[in-house]
Design an enzyme around this catalytic site. Structure first.
Site, PDB file in Angstrom:
ATOM      1  N   TYR A 137      17.457   7.418  14.531  1.00  0.00           N
ATOM      2  CA  TYR A 137      17.560   8.682  14.956  1.00  0.00           C
ATOM      3  C   TYR A 137      17.364   8.725  16.558  1.00  0.00           C
ATOM      4  CZ  TYR A 137      15.111  13.161  16.282  1.00  0.00           C
ATOM      5  OH  TYR A 137      15.035  14.394  16.918  1.00  0.00           O
ATOM      6  N   TRP A 163       7.242  17.008  19.178  1.00  0.00           N
ATOM      7  CA  TRP A 163       6.185  17.496  18.157  1.00  0.00           C
ATOM      8  C   TRP A 163       6.605  18.946  17.899  1.00  0.00           C
ATOM      9  CZ3 TRP A 163       0.879  15.070  18.593  1.00  0.00           C
ATOM     10  CH2 TRP A 163       0.867  13.523  18.897  1.00  0.00           C
TER      11      TRP A 163
HETATM   12  N1  LIG Z   1      10.992  18.976  14.898  1.00  0.00           N
HETATM   13  C1  LIG Z   1      10.558  17.974  16.038  1.00  0.00           C
HETATM   14  O1  LIG Z   1       9.456  17.534  16.069  1.00  0.00           O
HETATM   15  C2  LIG Z   1      11.402  17.502  17.070  1.00  0.00           C
HETATM   16  C3  LIG Z   1      10.894  16.789  18.311  1.00  0.00           C
HETATM   17  C4  LIG Z   1      11.730  16.607  19.189  1.00  0.00           C
HETATM   18  C5  LIG Z   1      13.008  17.122  19.249  1.00  0.00           C
HETATM   19  N2  LIG Z   1      13.365  17.725  18.214  1.00  0.00           N
HETATM   20  C6  LIG Z   1      14.820  18.480  18.464  1.00  0.00           C
HETATM   21  O2  LIG Z   1      14.760  19.721  18.375  1.00  0.00           O
HETATM   22  C7  LIG Z   1      16.136  20.181  17.849  1.00  0.00           C
HETATM   23  C8  LIG Z   1      15.700  21.284  16.721  1.00  0.00           C
HETATM   24  O3  LIG Z   1      14.965  20.520  15.788  1.00  0.00           O
HETATM   25  P1  LIG Z   1      14.257  21.413  14.540  1.00  0.00           P
HETATM   26  O4  LIG Z   1      13.032  20.913  14.435  1.00  0.00           O
HETATM   27  O5  LIG Z   1      14.606  22.870  14.762  1.00  0.00           O
HETATM   28  O6  LIG Z   1      14.987  20.802  13.391  1.00  0.00           O
HETATM   29  P2  LIG Z   1      15.406  21.477  12.041  1.00  0.00           P
HETATM   30  O7  LIG Z   1      14.544  22.468  11.580  1.00  0.00           O
HETATM   31  O8  LIG Z   1      15.397  20.117  11.254  1.00  0.00           O
HETATM   32  O9  LIG Z   1      16.766  21.938  12.276  1.00  0.00           O
HETATM   33  C9  LIG Z   1      18.014  21.348  12.445  1.00  0.00           C
HETATM   34  C10 LIG Z   1      18.915  22.292  12.011  1.00  0.00           C
HETATM   35  O10 LIG Z   1      20.452  21.505  11.997  1.00  0.00           O
HETATM   36  C11 LIG Z   1      21.173  21.732  10.931  1.00  0.00           C
HETATM   37  N3  LIG Z   1      22.060  20.550  10.814  1.00  0.00           N
HETATM   38  C12 LIG Z   1      21.934  19.453  10.247  1.00  0.00           C
HETATM   39  N4  LIG Z   1      23.150  18.813  10.447  1.00  0.00           N
HETATM   40  C13 LIG Z   1      24.135  19.529  10.575  1.00  0.00           C
HETATM   41  C14 LIG Z   1      25.571  19.667  10.857  1.00  0.00           C
HETATM   42  N5  LIG Z   1      26.351  18.564  10.698  1.00  0.00           N
HETATM   43  N6  LIG Z   1      25.872  20.820  11.205  1.00  0.00           N
HETATM   44  C15 LIG Z   1      25.279  22.001  11.565  1.00  0.00           C
HETATM   45  N7  LIG Z   1      24.051  22.014  11.397  1.00  0.00           N
HETATM   46  C16 LIG Z   1      23.679  20.907  11.115  1.00  0.00           C
HETATM   47  C17 LIG Z   1      20.003  21.717   9.702  1.00  0.00           C
HETATM   48  O11 LIG Z   1      20.543  22.119   8.680  1.00  0.00           O
HETATM   49  P3  LIG Z   1      19.972  21.551   7.088  1.00  0.00           P
HETATM   50  O12 LIG Z   1      18.454  21.659   7.235  1.00  0.00           O
HETATM   51  O13 LIG Z   1      20.897  22.381   6.231  1.00  0.00           O
HETATM   52  O14 LIG Z   1      20.261  19.885   7.223  1.00  0.00           O
HETATM   53  C18 LIG Z   1      18.837  22.529  10.320  1.00  0.00           C
HETATM   54  O15 LIG Z   1      19.091  23.696   9.990  1.00  0.00           O
HETATM   55  C19 LIG Z   1      16.810  19.122  17.236  1.00  0.00           C
HETATM   56  O16 LIG Z   1      17.732  18.693  18.361  1.00  0.00           O
HETATM   57  C20 LIG Z   1      15.666  18.065  17.428  1.00  0.00           C
HETATM   58  O17 LIG Z   1      16.229  16.473  17.396  1.00  0.00           O
HETATM   59  C21 LIG Z   1      12.740  18.248  17.222  1.00  0.00           C
END
Ligand SMILES: NC(=O)c1ccc[n+]([C@@H]2O[C@H](COP(=O)([O-])OP(=O)(O)OC[C@H]3O[C@@H](n4cnc5c(N)ncnc54)[C@H](OP(=O)(O)O)[C@@H]3O)[C@@H](O)[C@H]2O)c1
Length: 300
Positions: A137, A163
């Site tokens: 990741y 986070w």
């Molecule tokens: N959550 C954390 O703690 C965290 C920490 C640091 C950075 N981030 C970053 O913050 C950003 C937002 O994360 P989040 O927490 O909102 O994550 P999330 O809730 O998992 O949302 C990610 C979304 O992307 C969608 N997705 C995955 N593969 C895809 C594809 N091929 N085409 C279109 N959509 C796709 C997912 O759909 P499905 O659910 O259907 O797969 C989900 O709706 C990301 O860039 C993540 O790396 C998150």
């Protein structure tokens, strides 16, 4: 345009951009995974062209799509491939499509791309600090950053956060609230330090960045201050009116996970302030605001 609009961050971005009182000049195209698979080059280019042609600009694409199952990406080759496609390849496709139509792009990245500071120093991490992605990741997210910067040298905003918890989907806050009901005591890791981030605050920050005249760059944006997972769990217990001492500190070694976690993920706000942007609220205030606005977070 918001991609990954169904995720935790994506849904908050869309809610914010379409809320009553949002600037009427904003026209928002929100694409969840079912609307646009960001790994499909043809679909990405088609969607971006259609959107940019219809709008009156300036056009900004905010990419909130990502593969976020960090442990599965370590143990399952199909998941690793999906992580690479969504986190490394897709941002490059999106950025190139933006470049073709003259749009800017806000791309969300992660503290996982950073490494420890030399000599065991611990201070808030800034964008120029050493990189050190560990695991699939983390490496895929760093590759995504690099592709966005390369395709849009003058029109990228790479924002690393950490986070994140939101109103949508599973997250640490919900899990702790559930476990508070199910268990008398709970051991939670107390040797990983980070900046809990309420996704609605991050969404507001990203929108402010997109609307600002800030030059292209890589910046950090996370909840203010720092705690450990144990500290965050205790704060969730406190919000529930439960005794925080029921959460007992333990070491990472007690909970081996497939994907390594950084021990120090505290993100500084110097790059954010330097762009003239207001830092995100302190994490503890944000947690209280989050559970007040979304009481279901405390239902687990
Ligand atoms: N959550 C954390 O703690 C965290 C920490 C640091 C950075 N981030 C970053 O913050 C950003 C937002 O994360 P989040 O927490 O909102 O994550 P999330 O809730 O998992 O949302 C990610 C979304 O992307 C969608 N997705 C995955 N593969 C895809 C594809 N091929 N085409 C279109 N959509 C796709 C997912 O759909 P499905 O659910 O259907 O797969 C989900 O709706 C990301 O860039 C993540 O790396 C998150």
């Amino acid at each position: 345009m918001v991609t990954g609009a169904g995720g935790a961050l994506g849904s908050d971005l869309v809610a914010l951009l379409t809320a009553p009182g949002a600037p009427p000049t904003d026209s928002v195209v929100a694409l969840a995974r079912a609307d646009l698979d960001v790994t499909d080059d043809g679909a990405v280019r088609g969607a971006v062209r259609a959107w940019a042609g219809a709008g009156e600009g300036p056009a900004v694409l905010v990419n909130a799509a990502a593969y976020t199952a960090v442990d599965r990406a370590e143990t399952d080759p199909d998941a690793a491939a999906a992580a690479w496609a969504a986190n490394a390849d897709a941002p490059g496709l999106l950025a190139r499509a933006c470049a073709e139509v003259g749009a800017a792009m806000v791309h969300v990245s992660t503290d996982y791309v950073l490494g420890p500071l030399p000599d065991g120093v611990r201070r808030p991490l800034e964008p120029g600090d050493p990189l050190g992605p560990q695991g699939v990741y983390a490496r895929s997210k760093l590759a995504g950053e690099e592709r966005v910067r390369a395709a849009l040298p003058d029109a990228h905003h790479v924002v690393r956060t950490a986070w994140v918890y939101g109103a949508t989907g599973a997250n640490f806050v919900r899990t702790m609230a559930r476990l508070a009901r199910e268990r008398d005591t709970l051991d939670v890791v107390d040797d990983q330090h980070g900046s809990p981030t309420w996704s609605a605050d991050l969404a507001a920050g990203l929108v402010a960045l997109a609307r600002s005249p800030a030059p292209a760059g890589t910046r950090h944006a996370a909840g203010g201050g720092a705690t450990t997972w144990c500290g965050l769990a205790r704060a969730v217990f406190a919000e529930l009116g439960a005794d925080p001492e029921r959460v007992r500190p333990c070491d990472t070694a007690a909970f081996p996970r497939p994907a390594p976690r950084p021990a120090w993920s505290v993100l500084g706000d110097a790059s954010w302030r330097a762009a003239g942007l207001a830092p995100l609220p302190p994490w503890r205030d944000a947690l209280h605001a989050a559970v007040t606005r979304h009481p279901d977070l405390l239902l687990g």
